[in-house]
Design a protein around this motif. Structure first.
Motif, short mmCIF file in Angstrom:
data_model
loop_
_atom_site.label_atom_id
_atom_site.label_comp_id
_atom_site.label_asym_id
_atom_site.label_seq_id
_atom_site.Cartn_x
_atom_site.Cartn_y
_atom_site.Cartn_z
N GLU A 76 29.85 45.10 40.67
CA GLU A 76 30.74 44.76 39.51
C GLU A 76 31.94 45.63 39.62
O GLU A 76 32.04 46.83 40.01
N THR A 77 33.57 44.80 39.66
CA THR A 77 34.83 45.43 39.58
C THR A 77 34.66 46.33 38.85
O THR A 77 35.39 48.06 38.33
N ALA A 78 35.02 45.69 37.82
CA ALA A 78 35.83 46.62 36.81
C ALA A 78 34.69 45.66 35.52
O ALA A 78 33.71 45.33 35.52
N ALA A 100 39.98 33.38 40.68
CA ALA A 100 40.25 34.77 39.72
C ALA A 100 41.48 35.00 40.19
O ALA A 100 42.44 35.87 39.28
N SER A 101 42.89 34.07 41.16
CA SER A 101 44.20 34.80 40.18
C SER A 101 45.12 34.23 39.51
O SER A 101 45.93 34.56 38.25
N ASP A 102 43.88 33.39 38.26
CA ASP A 102 44.47 32.76 36.91
C ASP A 102 44.27 34.32 36.33
O ASP A 102 45.14 33.58 35.18
N ALA A 103 43.30 34.94 36.29
CA ALA A 103 43.18 35.53 34.84
C ALA A 103 44.04 36.61 35.18
O ALA A 103 44.51 37.08 36.20
N GLY A 119 35.77 40.21 41.38
CA GLY A 119 36.70 40.63 42.17
C GLY A 119 36.38 39.48 43.17
O GLY A 119 35.55 38.49 43.05
N PRO A 120 37.16 38.12 44.15
CA PRO A 120 37.53 37.48 44.72
C PRO A 120 36.22 38.13 45.48
O PRO A 120 35.40 37.13 45.92
N GLU A 121 36.16 39.15 45.74
CA GLU A 121 35.03 39.68 47.24
C GLU A 121 34.11 38.79 46.71
O GLU A 121 32.59 39.08 47.66
N GLY A 124 43.61 39.01 37.33
CA GLY A 124 42.98 39.00 39.29
C GLY A 124 41.47 38.83 38.91
O GLY A 124 40.88 38.70 40.10
N MET A 125 41.13 38.93 37.67
CA MET A 125 39.69 38.76 38.13
C MET A 125 38.16 38.10 37.70
O MET A 125 38.94 37.52 36.34
N TRP A 126 37.80 37.29 37.62
CA TRP A 126 36.63 36.71 37.04
C TRP A 126 35.85 37.36 36.15
O TRP A 126 35.16 38.33 36.62
#
Length: 317
Positions: A46-48, A11-14, A58-60, A17-19
């Motif tokens: 979903e986060t967004a 996720a941090s590569d995006a 998100g990572p969680e 920061g999300m998948w």
């Protein structure tokens, strides 16, 4: 040498920061369809959304998705999974509920297996009757019909505590792993309980004795005390005899009518009990004894022993 496999997306590569839904599914070893299913049911928020309207996580979300899949592996229904996710202390209750459901399913399977053996290992002539008896019993079996039977047989207006005590003794505990013979025994008890109700009147006036009415609560309370006193003798197979238990038995009948325990009363009581004995009730207690085994004498076995003791004493006079 083959080239090294590319690292799994992080996720941090995006940029944000999300998948994406596909990246999350890949991380969890699931399908996109699975992730979408849990998201649509509110288990995996979903986060967004991306600028193009695509779901972002998100990572969680990865830990939550792994937890969901672990719970579903245990065959927990989606609503129960939702409870576990939303309530920190819900897992213990959910596990207890699932164990109870599983126990009920196993009980039904054991009962069905024993019933099938019962029907297989009999003659063609026996099979029709056994099929009728077993087919009338629910799977897993319920003792509710037996409880209704005894509530209908007992006198009205008995104290609830006394009724509960009588039902505890009259309605058997079903074996967790029944034998075919036990299945047949319970099916026969069920047939009695759902058939014509016998008329049992232990408060019927005693011939040649003054009729002052009868107090059923006093009678059944006293009978219970007499049964408790004689259980050890019945369990040990001792022959019926006089003593404290028989005295308590006769006293229960006498006290319920406001009378005294005398030799004349005992003679008349012996005749009355022989007269009002009901073959349906006798058959029920015989079956209940077969189901419980000799280590757990029934009220019926205790009553038979005490009546035999009374008849023997009267015959000697």
């Amino acid at each position: 040498m083959s080239p090294a496999a590319p690292d799994a997306p992080n996720a941090s590569d995006a940029p944000d920061g999300m998948w994406s839904i596909g990246e999350l599914a890949e991380q969890a070893g699931a399908t996109v369809k699975t992730v979408r299913f849990y998201t649509d049911r509110g288990l995996l928020p979903e986060t967004a959304r991306s600028a193009g309207g695509h779901r972002r996580y998100g990572p969680e979300a990865l830990d939550r998705l792994r937890l969901i899949r672990s719970l579903r592996t245990l065959d927990l229904p989606v609503p129960e999974v939702s409870r576990v996710l939303d309530q920190e202390d819900a897992l213990e209750d959910v596990i207890a509920g699932q164990l109870a459901d599983l126990g009920s399913q196993l009980a039904a399977l054991r009962w069905r297996e024993a019933a099938l053996h019962l029907l297989r290992d009999c003659t063609a002539e026996e099979r029709a009757e056994r099929l009728r008896l077993v087919g009338a019993v629910s799977v897993p079996p319920s003792t509710a019909a037996l409880a209704r039977f005894w509530r209908g047989v007992l006198p009205v207006r008995l104290p609830p505590r006394l009724v509960s005590t009588i039902l505890d003794g009259a309605v058997p505990q079903l074996p967790a792993d029944p034998t075919p013979s036990q299945v047949l025994t319970f099916a026969r008890m069920h047939a009695i309980a759902t058939g014509p109700r016998p008329v049992t009147d232990f408060c019927r006036p005693i011939p040649r004795q003054p009729d002052r009415g009868c107090r059923p609560a006093v009678l059944y309370e006293g009978l219970g005390e007499a049964y408790d006193l004689v259980v050890a003798d019945v369990r040990a197979g001792r022959p019926p005899h006089g003593g404290e238990a028989l005295d308590a038995y006769v006293c229960a009948y006498a006290a319920s009518r406001g009378m005294r325990d005398t030799p004349a009363f005992r003679r008349q009581l012996s005749r009355l009990l022989a007269w009002i004995a009901d073959p349906v009730i006798t058959r029920y207690w015989d079956l209940a004894g077969d189901l419980a085994g000799p280590a757990a004498p029934t009220f019926g076995a205790a009553d038979d022993w005490l009546r035999a003791a009374l008849d023997s004493e009267v015959a000697e006079v």
